[in-house]
Design a protein around this motif. Sequence first.
Motif, PDB file in Angstrom:
ATOM      1  N   MET A 237       4.904   2.178  -1.971  1.00  0.00           N
ATOM      2  CA  MET A 237       4.639   2.817  -0.686  1.00  0.00           C
ATOM      3  C   MET A 237       5.512   4.059  -0.502  1.00  0.00           C
ATOM      4  O   MET A 237       5.024   5.119  -0.082  1.00  0.00           O
ATOM      5  CB  MET A 237       4.889   1.803   0.439  1.00  0.00           C
ATOM      6  CG  MET A 237       4.667   2.336   1.831  1.00  0.00           C
ATOM      7  SD  MET A 237       4.634   1.030   3.116  1.00  0.00           S
ATOM      8  CE  MET A 237       6.264   0.285   2.913  1.00  0.00           C
TER       9      MET A 237
ATOM     10  N   ALA B 276       6.929  -0.753   6.741  1.00  0.00           N
ATOM     11  CA  ALA B 276       6.136   0.399   7.167  1.00  0.00           C
ATOM     12  C   ALA B 276       6.509   0.835   8.578  1.00  0.00           C
ATOM     13  O   ALA B 276       6.443   2.026   8.909  1.00  0.00           O
ATOM     14  CB  ALA B 276       4.639   0.069   7.074  1.00  0.00           C
TER      15      ALA B 276
ATOM     16  N   CYS C 136      -1.116  -0.432   5.330  1.00  0.00           N
ATOM     17  CA  CYS C 136      -0.156  -0.386   4.227  1.00  0.00           C
ATOM     18  C   CYS C 136      -0.003  -1.759   3.585  1.00  0.00           C
ATOM     19  O   CYS C 136       0.067  -1.887   2.357  1.00  0.00           O
ATOM     20  CB  CYS C 136       1.202   0.117   4.726  1.00  0.00           C
ATOM     21  SG  CYS C 136       1.268   1.883   5.089  1.00  0.00           S
TER      22      CYS C 136
ATOM     23  N   TRP D 264      -2.035   6.009  -0.044  1.00  0.00           N
ATOM     24  CA  TRP D 264      -0.953   6.017   0.950  1.00  0.00           C
ATOM     25  C   TRP D 264      -1.066   7.253   1.836  1.00  0.00           C
ATOM     26  O   TRP D 264      -0.958   7.158   3.065  1.00  0.00           O
ATOM     27  CB  TRP D 264       0.408   5.990   0.264  1.00  0.00           C
ATOM     28  CG  TRP D 264       0.642   4.807  -0.603  1.00  0.00           C
ATOM     29  CD1 TRP D 264       0.700   4.791  -1.971  1.00  0.00           C
ATOM     30  CD2 TRP D 264       0.861   3.453  -0.185  1.00  0.00           C
ATOM     31  NE1 TRP D 264       0.934   3.524  -2.416  1.00  0.00           N
ATOM     32  CE2 TRP D 264       1.046   2.685  -1.357  1.00  0.00           C
ATOM     33  CE3 TRP D 264       0.922   2.830   1.057  1.00  0.00           C
ATOM     34  CZ2 TRP D 264       1.276   1.306  -1.312  1.00  0.00           C
ATOM     35  CZ3 TRP D 264       1.155   1.461   1.109  1.00  0.00           C
ATOM     36  CH2 TRP D 264       1.330   0.717  -0.061  1.00  0.00           C
TER      37      TRP D 264
END
Length: 291
Positions: A75, A171, A208, A261
Amino acid sequence: MGTGDEVQHFLSTGEHDAHCRAWPGDRIERERRAHEELRQSLVAEVQRRTAALGAEERLRGIDIVSLTRLKVEPMVRGLFPVPEQGAILSLLEKSVVFLTPANIAQVLRESSWLSTAWDLANLYLLSVGAELLGPEAPQLLGLSEHTTCYVSLAYFDEASPFADYLVHEAAHVFHNCKRRTVGLPETRRREWLLDIDFRKRETFAYACEAYSRVLDAGRNRQARIAHAEEYAACAAPSDERVSVSEMVELVREAAAARNGWKHILARCAPPTRAATQTSATEVTTTLRHDP
């Protein structure tokens, strides 16, 4: 109400009189006494409800820093430029706290807000199969505050192939943390790690979370698209803050994109760069998914 009534009200609802009028002294002294007594009572009640359950230590032999880095690195690599990735990974790999019998008392005493402490108490009670504190207690799997991600031990029992609430909570750090906190240059237009629309913050975190699992299972574009379709068939976040249809569309698009992403981030950005920013002290939660 007397102090005893206030304590019971707090334990069953998470609410308390902001002015702490049941306690003696001036305003500062009342707040100090009330917060100390309410936290101590919360710790005692959690310990009472879990005393007969034993103290299994689920984290023995697990390197939490390495686990966290493994989970969040894709990520971070996908969302940030190379010069910034090291600082952000260093922040995140130390941000995750699993609530255990060994640390729950300290966490409840040191959390920033009494309401957060109450939510964390219920998160922990749920993870060990104990009775929650009240009928309105949320069934949480994770909670983020500032740059700390509190995660349930149920993480290690999760059966859903598209759930990863460690990634979900990490996230949320991106919109809770200012760039200067991790030593990155900050400007008027770039104050937070990521610029995410307030209304899209849960959508961003859930996307995410799901995309991280799609990416992990699918080593090429075709496989990722196939896994995104599997997600579409079972996606049902039990969270009124997000739209299931929007989540399915977003994950499908991310799976087909060169950098999924960045696609998720673009879809969750504010309408304009002039959008009002909110405080970094926001607390975010991951709700329990219904089977």
